[in-house]
Write an enzyme that holds these catalytic residues in place. Structure first.
Site, PDB file in Angstrom:
ATOM      1  CG  LEU A  77      -1.969  -1.060   1.359  1.00  0.00           C
ATOM      2  CD1 LEU A  77      -2.714  -0.903   2.687  1.00  0.00           C
ATOM      3  CD2 LEU A  77      -2.941  -1.024   0.198  1.00  0.00           C
ATOM      4  CG  ASP A  78       0.448   4.402  -2.884  1.00  0.00           C
ATOM      5  OD1 ASP A  78       1.259   3.587  -3.362  1.00  0.00           O
ATOM      6  OD2 ASP A  78      -0.367   5.044  -3.575  1.00  0.00           O
ATOM      7  CG  PHE A  79       4.293   7.200   3.290  1.00  0.00           C
ATOM      8  CD1 PHE A  79       4.932   6.611   4.365  1.00  0.00           C
ATOM      9  CD2 PHE A  79       4.029   8.561   3.338  1.00  0.00           C
ATOM     10  CE1 PHE A  79       5.295   7.360   5.485  1.00  0.00           C
ATOM     11  CE2 PHE A  79       4.384   9.319   4.443  1.00  0.00           C
ATOM     12  CZ  PHE A  79       5.020   8.718   5.519  1.00  0.00           C
TER      13      PHE A  79
END
Length: 233
Positions: A77-79
């Site tokens: 997942l993105d930051f």
């Protein structure tokens, strides 16, 4: 100075220029643990895997390795995105889950709050995506990119706030796909500091994007298993 030394200096300069991310103080919640994997709820602003900079080592994988040495990520997942991640605990489970992701057999649902009033109750966004070489780590929609497909459904509209809550169903898994596709729809995600106008970015203190459902075949039993984690916004 030798060629290898020149390269080492260049690599160090590139590393020095990387953004040092703020520390994430939120805990990593383990929702399920069995012999094959753990499913976690990743907080927003925590990396899934270690960053390129030595200062950006805190992440889901490093935290899990305290109790589960040798784990490896099978997806990310993105930051800024929160929500569900499955992390295999051994190589057979890693291989099994990797094949499922590659074959698009893993069902994922995200919740997002976007700017504006989305008219259609549901729809499909098909816009190709490629890395934006001039603006790393961003991506961009362009004709020469890889195919990217997202289905969506309206969950709720808020006329007073001028926002819409969407369920997003990514068919493909390109970098920043959901953020780019929502912007392409004309409705950027609130709190998105990469692709939303400044006024939309400031409408939330975080990216309002959350991985809320995850379904896949258990690597050992083969049974379909499903996990749900409600959005914290």
């Amino acid at each position: 100075m030798t060629r290898s030394t020149n390269q080492e200096v260049a690599n160090q300069k590139a590393t020095d220029q990387l953004t040092v991310l703020p520390t994430c103080h939120e805990p990593l919640e383990i929702l399920r643990q069995d012999e094959a994997f753990v499913v976690v709820n990743k907080p927003s602003r925590l990396l899934s895997v270690p960053g390129r900079s030595t200062w950006n080592r805190d992440c889901v994988i490093e935290r899990l390795r305290v109790d589960f040495p040798g784990v490896h990520a099978v997806h990310r997942l993105d930051f800024d995105t929160s929500g569900l991640l499955v992390v295999p605990l051994d190589k057979p489970s890693l291989s099994h889950l990797s094949r499922q992701f590659q074959a698009r057999q893993v069902r994922k649902t995200y919740i997002a709050v976007v700017h504006g009033w989305v008219e259609a109750e549901e729809g499909r966004i098909e816009e190709p995506i490629a890395p934006d070489a001039d603006n790393r780590p961003k991506s961009k929609i362009c004709a020469g990119g890889k195919p990217a497909v997202t289905d969506y459904r309206v969950l709720e509209r808020d006329a007073q706030a001028n926002t819409t809550r969407l369920a997003l169903y990514p068919v493909t898994g390109r970098s920043h796909q959901l953020r780019l596709h929502c912007r392409a729809l004309g409705h950027p995600i609130l709190g998105c500091d990469f692709y939303a106008p400044e006024v939309v970015r400031q409408m939330a203190d975080r990216l309002l994007l959350h991985a809320s459902e995850l379904e896949f075949a258990h690597p050992v039993s083969g049974d379909r298993v499903q996990f749900h984690c409600p959005a914290p916004f």
